[in-house]
Design a protein around this motif. Structure first.
Motif, short mmCIF file in Angstrom:
data_model
loop_
_atom_site.label_atom_id
_atom_site.label_comp_id
_atom_site.label_asym_id
_atom_site.label_seq_id
_atom_site.Cartn_x
_atom_site.Cartn_y
_atom_site.Cartn_z
N LEU B 28 41.31 32.66 40.07
CA LEU B 28 42.47 33.55 40.32
C LEU B 28 43.76 32.93 39.80
N GLY B 32 45.28 37.50 35.73
CA GLY B 32 46.38 38.43 35.94
C GLY B 32 46.60 39.26 34.69
N ASN B 41 49.31 36.20 41.88
CA ASN B 41 48.03 35.54 42.18
C ASN B 41 48.23 34.06 42.48
N ASN B 108 46.75 39.24 47.05
CA ASN B 108 45.89 40.07 46.19
C ASN B 108 44.84 40.73 47.07
#
Lengths: 139, 175
Positions: B28, B32, B41, B108
């Motif tokens: 993560l 994005g 993120n 998120n």
């Protein structure tokens, strides 16, 4: 316990190398990729992550007392950092002929991971310090 | 059934689910659609990491004051795992897993919901293999979620320091 720590470090190192190739393929970070084609990056990612997990969890019984939570955390950080350094170094060597675009063509562009679409990590870092040196000599 | 026992031993052990979740968090960090999405993120990743630290601290404090014996110490249970020696309440695994999931969820929602699934699975497995009571899991989950909320608060209080760290990492092409 030392052997478990070493094995856990390698689990993280190999898995994170896979993750970085997945990210490089998905986000077209050419400067961080080991491969020309995205499909090879995805394949490497699947093999590295699945292979590392199978080796760590299936080959040996891991339901044994071993590492403390803080040790696991430290090993994860060490393994992921080592994988980033390894990936950045190897991809910089493999892609050394990528053109250095940022800093020469577009000095006002925002730095960050997206820059690795056009240049390798070492080129990006070298460009950063060159620009910084230029700013200091021409205030 | 032996196959279910083996599966529960795998997902309930100290490394499998938590390492998998940490790898999702690592992914993560680099993900994005655009720089703004990626920054969101990355803030979620900070929140999760600090939340895990807080959750471990909460578990350590609870363990110092309340030494609840494990289920296998009190009852005749078919233990599918080794015998942990630390107190049963709250579950460290549940606290860490829920701190990861809720920390990411705060930044998120999609990935946060996805991470809740392995958090529940690992927690259920810990009860199944005989090392925790359900109440230990509940306590761990609450500790993890509140630790992530605390981490979010800390990140907001210390602003603009987190922004400065992200900016510096971006200059070094790490974010």
């Amino acid at each position: 316990m030392t052997q478990l720590a070493v094995e856990y470090f390698f689990l993280i190192f190999i898995s994170c190398c896979g993750v970085l190739q997945f990210v490089a393929a998905r986000r077209k970070l050419r400067g961080l990729s080991f491969f020309q084609r995205a499909i090879s990056g995805y394949l490497f990612a699947v093999l590295a992550i699945a292979g590392a997990f199978c080796w760590f969890f299936i080959v040996k019984n891991r339901c044994v007392p071993g590492l403390e939570g803080s040790e696991v955390f430290a090993l994860f950080i060490a393994g992921s950092l080592a994988s980033f350094i390894f990936t950045a170094s190897l991809s910089s060597v493999i892609n050394r002929k990528l053109r250095l675009s940022m800093g020469e063509d577009n000095p006002s562009e925002e730095p960050g991971l997206d820059s690795l679409k056009r240049m390798t990590y070492f080129q990006a870092i070298a460009g950063h310090f060159r620009r910084k040196g230029g700013e200091q000599s021409n205030p | 059934m032996p196959i279910i026992d083996r599966f529960m031993r795998l997902v309930g052990n100290d490394y499998f689910i938590l390492t998998g979740m940490a790898l999702v968090v690592f992914t993560l960090w680099f993900s994005g659609r655009d720089p703004e999405h990626r920054e969101r993120n990355q803030r979620a990743v900070w929140c999760a990491l600090i939340g895990v630290g807080f959750a471990c601290a909460v578990v350590a404090i609870c363990n110092a004051f309340y030494d609840r014996p494990r289920p296998f110490d009190r009852y005749e249970v078919e233990l599918l795992f080794y015998r942990p020696t630390d107190p049963s309440f709250p579950s460290n695994t549940a606290a860490t897993a829920f701190a990861f999931a809720s920390g990411i969820w705060l930044g998120n929602r999609t990935v946060g919901w996805l991470l809740l699934l392995p958090a529940f699975l690992a927690s259920f497995a810990r009860v199944f293999i005989g090392v925790h009571y359900p109440f230990d899991i509940l306590g761990g989950a609450l500790a993890g979620i509140s630790a992530s909320l605390g981490a979010l608060l800390v990140l907001r209080i210390f602003e603009p320091f987190p922004t400065w760290v992200l900016k510096t990492m971006r200059k070094l092409y790490l974010a």
